[in-house]
Design an enzyme around this catalytic site. Structure first.
Site, PDB file in Angstrom:
ATOM      1  N   TRP A   1      65.247  12.319  -3.111  1.00 36.95           N
ATOM      2  CA  TRP A   1      66.404  11.541  -3.661  1.00 36.95           C
ATOM      3  C   TRP A   1      66.005  10.092  -3.655  1.00 36.95           C
ATOM      4  CZ3 TRP A   1      68.879   7.433  -1.577  1.00 36.95           C
ATOM      5  CH2 TRP A   1      69.890   6.864  -1.940  1.00 36.95           C
TER       6      TRP A   1
ATOM      7  N   ARG B   1      71.911  26.091   1.075  1.00 40.04           N
ATOM      8  CA  ARG B   1      70.544  25.262   1.204  1.00 40.04           C
ATOM      9  C   ARG B   1      70.788  24.211  -0.171  1.00 40.04           C
ATOM     10  NH1 ARG B   1      64.355  26.087   2.957  1.00 40.04           N
ATOM     11  NH2 ARG B   1      63.617  24.025   2.172  1.00 40.04           N
TER      12      ARG B   1
ATOM     13  N   LEU C   1      86.152  21.236  15.797  1.00 45.06           N
ATOM     14  CA  LEU C   1      84.650  21.960  15.148  1.00 45.06           C
ATOM     15  C   LEU C   1      83.604  21.761  16.281  1.00 45.06           C
ATOM     16  CD1 LEU C   1      82.973  22.669  12.581  1.00 45.06           C
ATOM     17  CD2 LEU C   1      82.989  20.198  12.418  1.00 45.06           C
TER      18      LEU C   1
ATOM     19  N   SER D   1      62.850  20.637  11.885  1.00 41.77           N
ATOM     20  CA  SER D   1      62.356  21.703  12.200  1.00 41.77           C
ATOM     21  C   SER D   1      61.097  21.769  13.018  1.00 41.77           C
ATOM     22  CB  SER D   1      62.019  22.822  11.168  1.00 41.77           C
ATOM     23  OG  SER D   1      60.782  22.091  10.273  1.00 41.77           O
ATOM     24  N   THR D   2      60.463  23.020  13.702  1.00 43.93           N
ATOM     25  CA  THR D   2      59.545  23.021  14.573  1.00 43.93           C
ATOM     26  C   THR D   2      58.205  22.505  13.597  1.00 43.93           C
ATOM     27  OG1 THR D   2      59.524  25.378  14.215  1.00 43.93           O
ATOM     28  CG2 THR D   2      60.294  24.369  16.406  1.00 43.93           C
ATOM     29  N   GLU D   3      58.278  22.784  12.140  1.00 39.65           N
ATOM     30  CA  GLU D   3      57.289  22.468  11.071  1.00 39.65           C
ATOM     31  C   GLU D   3      57.380  20.951  10.764  1.00 39.65           C
ATOM     32  OE1 GLU D   3      59.409  25.462  11.114  1.00 39.65           O
ATOM     33  OE2 GLU D   3      57.460  26.395  12.128  1.00 39.65           O
TER      34      GLU D   3
ATOM     35  N   ARG E   1      54.669  15.994   9.354  1.00 38.91           N
ATOM     36  CA  ARG E   1      55.010  14.824   8.531  1.00 38.91           C
ATOM     37  C   ARG E   1      54.267  13.557   9.248  1.00 38.91           C
ATOM     38  NH1 ARG E   1      60.697  15.652   5.598  1.00 38.91           N
ATOM     39  NH2 ARG E   1      60.445  17.909   5.085  1.00 38.91           N
TER      40      ARG E   1
ATOM     41  N   ASP F   1      68.772  19.757   2.600  1.00 37.05           N
ATOM     42  CA  ASP F   1      67.017  19.377   1.955  1.00 37.05           C
ATOM     43  C   ASP F   1      67.122  18.521   0.644  1.00 37.05           C
ATOM     44  OD1 ASP F   1      64.362  19.333   1.881  1.00 37.05           O
ATOM     45  OD2 ASP F   1      64.544  21.659   0.640  1.00 37.05           O
TER      46      ASP F   1
ATOM     47  N   HIS G   1      66.527   9.553   4.200  1.00 36.62           N
ATOM     48  CA  HIS G   1      66.946   9.998   5.349  1.00 36.62           C
ATOM     49  C   HIS G   1      68.218   9.444   5.876  1.00 36.62           C
ATOM     50  CE1 HIS G   1      63.858  12.815   5.564  1.00 36.62           C
ATOM     51  NE2 HIS G   1      63.013  11.982   5.607  1.00 36.62           N
TER      52      HIS G   1
HETATM   53  C1  IPE Z   1      63.751  22.439   6.130  1.00 31.67           C
HETATM   54  O1  IPE Z   1      63.390  21.704   5.119  1.00 31.67           O
HETATM   55  C2  IPE Z   1      64.008  21.816   7.274  1.00 31.67           C
HETATM   56  C3  IPE Z   1      65.067  20.686   7.351  1.00 31.67           C
HETATM   57  C4  IPE Z   1      66.008  20.665   6.424  1.00 31.67           C
HETATM   58  C5  IPE Z   1      65.403  20.055   8.673  1.00 31.67           C
HETATM   59  P1  IPE Z   1      61.740  21.386   4.690  1.00 31.67           P
HETATM   60  O2  IPE Z   1      61.759  20.386   3.651  1.00 31.67           O
HETATM   61  O3  IPE Z   1      61.045  21.093   5.902  1.00 31.67           O
HETATM   62  O4  IPE Z   1      61.288  22.656   4.142  1.00 31.67           O
HETATM   63  P2  IPE Z   1      60.060  23.254   3.324  1.00 31.67           P
HETATM   64  O5  IPE Z   1      59.025  22.678   3.847  1.00 31.67           O
HETATM   65  O6  IPE Z   1      60.381  22.673   1.882  1.00 31.67           O
HETATM   66  O7  IPE Z   1      60.031  24.607   3.643  1.00 31.67           O
HETATM   67  C1  IPE Z   2      65.335  17.283   4.415  1.00 32.12           C
HETATM   68  O1  IPE Z   2      64.674  16.617   3.315  1.00 32.12           O
HETATM   69  C2  IPE Z   2      65.143  16.400   5.786  1.00 32.12           C
HETATM   70  C3  IPE Z   2      63.917  17.053   6.627  1.00 32.12           C
HETATM   71  C4  IPE Z   2      63.246  18.062   6.575  1.00 32.12           C
HETATM   72  C5  IPE Z   2      64.161  16.169   7.969  1.00 32.12           C
HETATM   73  P1  IPE Z   2      63.236  16.407   3.012  1.00 32.12           P
HETATM   74  O2  IPE Z   2      62.698  15.019   3.873  1.00 32.12           O
HETATM   75  O3  IPE Z   2      62.591  17.712   3.294  1.00 32.12           O
HETATM   76  O4  IPE Z   2      63.335  16.081   1.193  1.00 32.12           O
HETATM   77  P2  IPE Z   2      62.363  16.571   0.371  1.00 32.12           P
HETATM   78  O5  IPE Z   2      62.216  18.086   0.311  1.00 32.12           O
HETATM   79  O6  IPE Z   2      61.023  16.039   0.777  1.00 32.12           O
HETATM   80  O7  IPE Z   2      62.797  16.234  -0.886  1.00 32.12           O
HETATM   81 MG    MG Z   3      62.092  19.338   2.041  1.00 36.65          MG
END
Ligand code: IPE
Ligand code: IPE
Ligand code: MG
Length: 252
Positions: free
Chosen positions: A26, A198, A132, A66-68, A72, A21, A38
């Protein structure tokens, strides 16, 4: 210094899961687009895969999407999917050299066709590698994984019903067990994660490995994922090695 952390040879976590995350933050801190975060995150993922392989970790599950994350913007989603595709294509020689096996956790049904094809090819091409195992959690949700597992179980019962030509309710009730559900998950042969990391200072699971992570040790890092290095991984493993795992039992 973190890089000088010398790891004890045991206990080494057999399976590490990482919630990678902080890519967006960043980039924002550098006045760049989230997509740049990314891109940097992908570079970090490659470094950490190599480091885990060198440390002889057996399983590494990376939370990629993630499924959520479909919530975005379409642009960000498209960019992430493009990166995944590029990564899978470009790294085949690297997997070969390091005997790394690629696997997938998550619902392929919701993914673009070309991504599924690349994933299947990478999994197939690396199937026999004994180093691995990198599990890419892509369109992955812990709840969704459990729902799909129960669905698989139901499907197998329906098949039995068809073969035996006897309605399910006339049969002896099937006993629902933890082992039964586990055997229907995406990768039932993979052991539960010992350590879940995390990054980026968030303290939640965000739907990652809900079933498998029941007894994982959690490690939280303030560092944003693109800034993560092998040294951070070593520090996380060293912290894990200090933990006492009791699995609900009492101190020996
Ligand atoms: C969790 O991070 C999913 C991944 C790292 C792929 P998110 O950034 O989506 O999670 P929330 O929204 O902060 O809970
Ligand atoms: C994790 O980084 C990557 C994915 C969830 C795909 P984020 O994109 O969630 O980065 P922040 O949390 O917005 O900084
Ligand atoms: Mg995030």
């Amino acid at each position: 210094m973190a890089s000088s952390v010398v790891l004890a040879s045991s206990p080494l976590p057999r399976h590490i899961g990482i919630i990678m995350d902080g890519n967006g933050r960043w980039a924002q801190r550098k006045n760049q687009l989230r997509t740049q975060g990314h891109l940097e995150g992908l570079k970090t993922a490659k470094k950490i895969v190599k480091a885990a392989s060198d440390l002889h970790i057996q399983f590494l599950t990376l939370y990629v999407f993630s499924t959520e994350n479909w919530k975005r913007t379409a642009e960000e989603v498209r960019f992430i999917m493009g990166l995944v595709k590029q990564y899978l294509k470009a790294e085949l020689d690297f997997y070969r050299e390091n005997r790394i096996r690629i696997r997938h956790a998550g619902d392929p049904g919701g993914l673009p066709r070309d991504i599924v094809r690349e994933l299947e090819e990478a999994c197939e091409d690396t199937r026999s590698f004994e180093g691995l195992q990198v599990i890419l959690a892509l369109n992955y949700g812990g709840r969704d994984a459990i729902v799909r597992a129960v669905g698989r179980w139901l499907d197998s019962l329906k098949k039995i019903e068809k073969i035996e030509k006897k309605p399910l309710e006339k049969r002896v009730p099937v006993k629902i067990t933890e082992e039964g559900i586990r055997s229907c998950l995406d990768n039932p042969d993979i052991p539960d994660p010992d350590l879940i990391i995390r990054t980026a200072g968030e303290y939640r699971t965000s739907n990652f490995l809900l079933w498998e992570g029941a007894y994982a040790e959690y490690y939280f890092s303030e560092t944003l994922w693109p800034d993560w290095t092998e040294a951070d991984l070593r520090v996380a493993i060293a912290a894990y090695q200090q933990r006492e795992r009791r699995f609900g039992g009492s101190k020996p």
